[in-house]
Scaffold this active site. Structure first.
Site, PDB file in Angstrom:
ATOM      1  N   VAL A  19       1.212  -3.782   3.748  1.00  0.00           N
ATOM      2  CA  VAL A  19       1.213  -5.095   4.397  1.00  0.00           C
ATOM      3  C   VAL A  19       2.481  -5.906   4.112  1.00  0.00           C
ATOM      4  CG1 VAL A  19      -1.293  -5.347   4.687  1.00  0.00           C
ATOM      5  CG2 VAL A  19      -0.211  -6.149   2.575  1.00  0.00           C
ATOM      6  N   TYR A  49      -3.765  -2.168 -10.311  1.00  0.00           N
ATOM      7  CA  TYR A  49      -3.674  -2.059  -8.843  1.00  0.00           C
ATOM      8  C   TYR A  49      -2.759  -3.149  -8.265  1.00  0.00           C
ATOM      9  CZ  TYR A  49      -4.926  -2.285  -3.941  1.00  0.00           C
ATOM     10  OH  TYR A  49      -4.850  -2.341  -2.568  1.00  0.00           O
ATOM     11  N   LYS A  76       0.348   3.388  -2.949  1.00  0.00           N
ATOM     12  CA  LYS A  76      -0.806   4.292  -3.096  1.00  0.00           C
ATOM     13  C   LYS A  76      -0.389   5.755  -3.048  1.00  0.00           C
ATOM     14  CE  LYS A  76      -3.882   0.792  -1.115  1.00  0.00           C
ATOM     15  NZ  LYS A  76      -4.506   0.276   0.105  1.00  0.00           N
ATOM     16  N   SER A 112       0.799  -1.234   0.000  1.00  0.00           N
ATOM     17  CA  SER A 112       0.000   0.000   0.000  1.00  0.00           C
ATOM     18  C   SER A 112       0.827   1.277   0.000  1.00  0.00           C
ATOM     19  CB  SER A 112      -0.942   0.010   1.201  1.00  0.00           C
ATOM     20  OG  SER A 112      -2.046  -0.804   0.900  1.00  0.00           O
ATOM     21  N   TYR A 116      -4.326   3.666   8.139  1.00  0.00           N
ATOM     22  CA  TYR A 116      -5.647   3.034   8.241  1.00  0.00           C
ATOM     23  C   TYR A 116      -6.323   3.400   9.555  1.00  0.00           C
ATOM     24  CZ  TYR A 116      -3.402   0.532   4.521  1.00  0.00           C
ATOM     25  OH  TYR A 116      -2.725   0.232   3.398  1.00  0.00           O
TER      26      TYR A 116
HETATM   27  N1  GLN Z   1      -2.217  -5.336  -2.069  1.00  0.00           N
HETATM   28  C1  GLN Z   1      -2.791  -5.222  -0.761  1.00  0.00           C
HETATM   29  C2  GLN Z   1      -4.287  -5.402  -0.828  1.00  0.00           C
HETATM   30  O1  GLN Z   1      -4.873  -5.003  -1.780  1.00  0.00           O
HETATM   31  C3  GLN Z   1      -2.448  -3.889  -0.194  1.00  0.00           C
HETATM   32  C4  GLN Z   1      -2.981  -3.682   1.203  1.00  0.00           C
HETATM   33  C5  GLN Z   1      -2.033  -3.038   2.153  1.00  0.00           C
HETATM   34  O2  GLN Z   1      -0.819  -2.960   1.958  1.00  0.00           O
HETATM   35  N2  GLN Z   1      -2.575  -2.594   3.245  1.00  0.00           N
HETATM   36  O3  GLN Z   1      -4.907  -5.969   0.027  1.00  0.00           O
END
Ligand code: GLN
Length: 312
Positions: free
Chosen positions: A266, A196, A74, A71, A248
């Site tokens: 993650v 994505y 992003k 993430s 988050y």
């Molecule tokens: N690729 C992961 C997902 O879509 C990214 C989520 C994350 O890093 N929090 O669930």
């Protein structure tokens, strides 16, 4: 306003001591396994890098080892989208914290397919849609953007992680289809998800990440090249949303205890922007219940406290 770190010790020594204490702590958290390829990573890896606006990059531990940025991607996709769409994006994605897990679906129906912010999965999928619509080949464009920002031409997508994400992406597909039903996804859902999953599957090291994001600590301009990556106004906006939503449903606690714009992934990475000073990037795979790395969180919290880096 430039921030002078509130310690007289050289940064390298401070980071060495921090890293030593971090790896000596009892291990806590669990490596992400809902994307099976992420579970194969060595959980004992731990690194931290600090890049300063003056061009210094101090690295300790596994800070030069590539890992799945997940993430953290992003942040890059949002900036790339703002370069193309400018204000057009903000009618399709909000700027409020969600207070929900990163992949939650419940809020999205109540709110008619408009995600709360660009850093939860639904928001990042809308941003991915804008990239797919605006680039003839969005995936190579995204990778070139990362290579340019980091100065590392060898950055690559991790094919195993990409295949694993694609095979286990039902929840992201559900988010995308729900938004499509509300008219908030323009392109084909499959193409948007392909982008994505690709952006999440790029490998970068702490040093790559810290160097790449310096423009956010420098009002939109990369200090080493002098290149403007985004306007001062957009740098302000991205940092503002990172401050309220980058961690988050732990963003409030992070603002309370650290006080820096930040983003987690993650894969176990966390980046924190220190406006006027530089960027901290930390990595350790085991995660807490919010999906944030326990040890990277601990290192950044401690370093920000020691150096007095809070923006508040
Ligand atoms: N690729 C992961 C997902 O879509 C990214 C989520 C994350 O890093 N929090 O669930």
């Amino acid at each position: 306003m430039p921030i002078a770190p509130a310690t007289s010790a050289p940064l390298g020594e401070t980071l060495e001591a921090l890293h030593r204490d971090a790896v000596a702590r009892p291990s806590a958290g669990r490596v992400a396994d809902y994307i099976p390829a992420l579970a194969t990573v060595d959980a004992s890896r731990c690194g931290i890098a600090v890049a300063s606006l003056e061009g210094e990059v101090v690295t300790v531990g596994h800070a030069e080892t590539g890992f799945s940025i997940q993430s953290i991607s992003k942040v890059f996709s949002l900036v790339l989208s703002l370069q193309r769409l400018s204000d057009g994006l903000w009618s399709r994605v909000g700027m409020e914290p969600s207070g929900q897990p990163f992949n939650s679906i419940v809020q999205l129906e109540w709110e008619h397919g408009i995600p709360r912010n660009p850093f939860i999965n639904a928001g990042a999928i809308v941003v991915a849609d804008t990239l797919v619509s605006h680039f003839s080949a969005s995936r190579p464009a995204f990778l070139s953007f990362l290579r340019k920002l980091s100065g590392n031409q060898r950055l690559m997508v991790n094919d195993d992680v990409l295949a694993s994400e694609s095979r286990n992406g039902s929840r992201n597909a559900a988010l995308a289809h729900l938004m499509k039903s509300f008219g908030n996804i323009e392109d084909k859902v499959e193409r948007v998800l392909d982008h994505y999953f690709f952006q999440c599957s790029v490998d970068m090291s702490c040093a790559d990440l810290a160097r790449s994001l310096l423009f956010l600590a420098n009002r939109g301009t990369q200090p080493h090249s002098g290149e403007t990556i985004c306007s001062r106004r957009d740098a302000h906006r991205v940092n503002a949303i990172l401050s309220t939503s980058g961690m988050y449903d732990q963003s409030g606690q992070f603002a309370f205890s650290v006080g820096l714009p930040a983003k987690s992934g993650v894969g176990g990475g966390i980046i924190a922007i220190v406006p006027g000073y530089g960027v901290i990037a930390a990595w350790s795979p085991p995660l807490n219940a919010h999906g944030n790395s326990t040890t990277a969180l601990w290192m950044i919290t401690r370093l920000a406290g020691q150096l007095g880096l809070s923006i508040y």
